[in-house]
Design a protein around this motif. Structure first.
Motif, PDB file in Angstrom:
ATOM      1  N   GLU A  59       1.029  -1.131  -0.059  1.00  0.00           N
ATOM      2  CA  GLU A  59       0.117   0.062  -0.105  1.00  0.00           C
ATOM      3  C   GLU A  59       0.935   1.303  -0.076  1.00  0.00           C
ATOM      4  O   GLU A  59       1.937   1.335   0.921  1.00  0.00           O
ATOM      5  N   ARG A  60       0.647   2.308  -0.884  1.00  0.00           N
ATOM      6  CA  ARG A  60       1.487   3.294  -1.050  1.00  0.00           C
ATOM      7  C   ARG A  60       0.559   4.595  -1.590  1.00  0.00           C
ATOM      8  O   ARG A  60       0.038   4.215  -2.816  1.00  0.00           O
ATOM      9  N   ASP A  61       0.573   5.626  -1.162  1.00  0.00           N
ATOM     10  CA  ASP A  61       0.072   6.840  -1.799  1.00  0.00           C
ATOM     11  C   ASP A  61      -1.370   6.812  -1.953  1.00  0.00           C
ATOM     12  O   ASP A  61      -1.778   7.056  -3.132  1.00  0.00           O
ATOM     13  N   GLY A  62      -1.944   6.089  -1.200  1.00  0.00           N
ATOM     14  CA  GLY A  62      -3.433   5.797  -1.443  1.00  0.00           C
ATOM     15  C   GLY A  62      -3.922   4.757  -2.730  1.00  0.00           C
ATOM     16  O   GLY A  62      -4.960   4.536  -2.870  1.00  0.00           O
ATOM     17  N   GLY A  63      -2.636   3.941  -3.081  1.00  0.00           N
ATOM     18  CA  GLY A  63      -2.955   2.999  -4.163  1.00  0.00           C
ATOM     19  C   GLY A  63      -2.114   1.762  -3.687  1.00  0.00           C
ATOM     20  O   GLY A  63      -1.919   1.517  -2.612  1.00  0.00           O
ATOM     21  N   THR A  64      -1.476   1.203  -4.636  1.00  0.00           N
ATOM     22  CA  THR A  64      -0.693  -0.127  -4.676  1.00  0.00           C
ATOM     23  C   THR A  64       0.566   0.141  -5.579  1.00  0.00           C
ATOM     24  O   THR A  64       0.507   0.085  -6.331  1.00  0.00           O
ATOM     25  N   LEU A  65       1.558  -0.264  -4.822  1.00  0.00           N
ATOM     26  CA  LEU A  65       2.910  -0.496  -5.706  1.00  0.00           C
ATOM     27  C   LEU A  65       2.958  -2.046  -5.750  1.00  0.00           C
ATOM     28  O   LEU A  65       2.960  -2.905  -5.034  1.00  0.00           O
ATOM     29  N   LEU A  66       2.914  -2.264  -7.218  1.00  0.00           N
ATOM     30  CA  LEU A  66       3.124  -3.761  -7.700  1.00  0.00           C
ATOM     31  C   LEU A  66       4.528  -3.888  -8.077  1.00  0.00           C
ATOM     32  O   LEU A  66       4.942  -3.200  -8.859  1.00  0.00           O
ATOM     33  N   ARG A  67       5.109  -4.819  -7.401  1.00  0.00           N
ATOM     34  CA  ARG A  67       6.607  -4.990  -8.093  1.00  0.00           C
ATOM     35  C   ARG A  67       6.600  -6.586  -8.522  1.00  0.00           C
ATOM     36  O   ARG A  67       5.713  -7.520  -7.616  1.00  0.00           O
ATOM     37  N   VAL A  68       7.136  -6.921  -9.665  1.00  0.00           N
ATOM     38  CA  VAL A  68       7.267  -8.209 -10.300  1.00  0.00           C
ATOM     39  C   VAL A  68       8.789  -8.662 -10.024  1.00  0.00           C
ATOM     40  O   VAL A  68       9.517  -7.732 -10.585  1.00  0.00           O
ATOM     41  N   VAL A  69       9.026 -10.087  -9.600  1.00  0.00           N
ATOM     42  CA  VAL A  69      10.257 -10.391  -9.644  1.00  0.00           C
ATOM     43  C   VAL A  69      10.159 -11.805 -10.555  1.00  0.00           C
ATOM     44  O   VAL A  69       9.478 -12.663  -9.906  1.00  0.00           O
ATOM     45  N   GLU A  70      10.878 -12.078 -11.672  1.00  0.00           N
ATOM     46  CA  GLU A  70      11.062 -13.012 -12.351  1.00  0.00           C
ATOM     47  C   GLU A  70      12.418 -13.476 -12.236  1.00  0.00           C
ATOM     48  O   GLU A  70      13.407 -12.714 -12.594  1.00  0.00           O
TER      49      GLU A  70
END
Length: 155
Positions: free
Chosen positions: A103-114
């Motif tokens: 959760e960040r700045d009222g939204g969502t930080l999505l991180r993908v690691v492959e």
């Protein structure tokens, strides 16, 4: 904005994007096996299930097996993915795709690691090609995730 990093070992890709949607909505989207296969139009892919493995059929590119590995809603989900439905999805024959949600700045930080490219593609040339293609692919797929989560598509 999408940020990308391919590490110097040529074994992993990391990308992230800020999405203006609640973490639960983003998690619902990214926890769907194989959501990241295709061109953003879910009508062009079909999914079959073979035991624990989901096989995404995306003509004309082929069939892509996806194995759910772990889920810790709404902050983490992982899958193993490959390019040959006949091969088992284990370390060395597949990559591990992990999604981390914050959760960040009222939204969502999505991180993908492959990760897992070095074992899957021992040839440096083939590995570099696969990483290059997947870096571009993650840029496209994260943009689709942003579009779909922000619009509420699929709810």
């Amino acid at each position: 904005m999408i940020m990308s990093v391919a590490d110097t070992s040529q074994d992993r890709i990391e990308r992230e994007i800020q999405i203006d949607a609640p973490i639960e909505r983003v998690f619902q989207l990214v926890s769907e096996p194989g959501w990241f296969i295709g061109d953003g139009d879910p009508g062009k892919t079909t999914t079959t299930r073979e035991g624990d493995v989901f096989v995404m059929n995306f003509p004309p590119y082929g069939r892509f097996p996806i194995l759910p590995v772990k889920s810790d809603a709404p902050h983490y989900v992982s899958f193993r993915g490959g390019d040959d439905p006949a091969r088992p999805l284990v370390e060395g024959t597949s990559t591990l795709v992990e999604f981390f949600l914050f959760e960040r700045d009222g939204g969502t930080l999505l991180r993908v690691v492959e990760s897992g490219f070095a074992a899957l593609y021992p040839s440096a040339e083939r590995r570099a090609s696969a990483i290059e293609g997947n870096v571009e692919g993650w840029e496209i797929q994260l943009a689709f995730a942003k579009r779909d989560a922000e619009s509420g598509r699929g709810e």
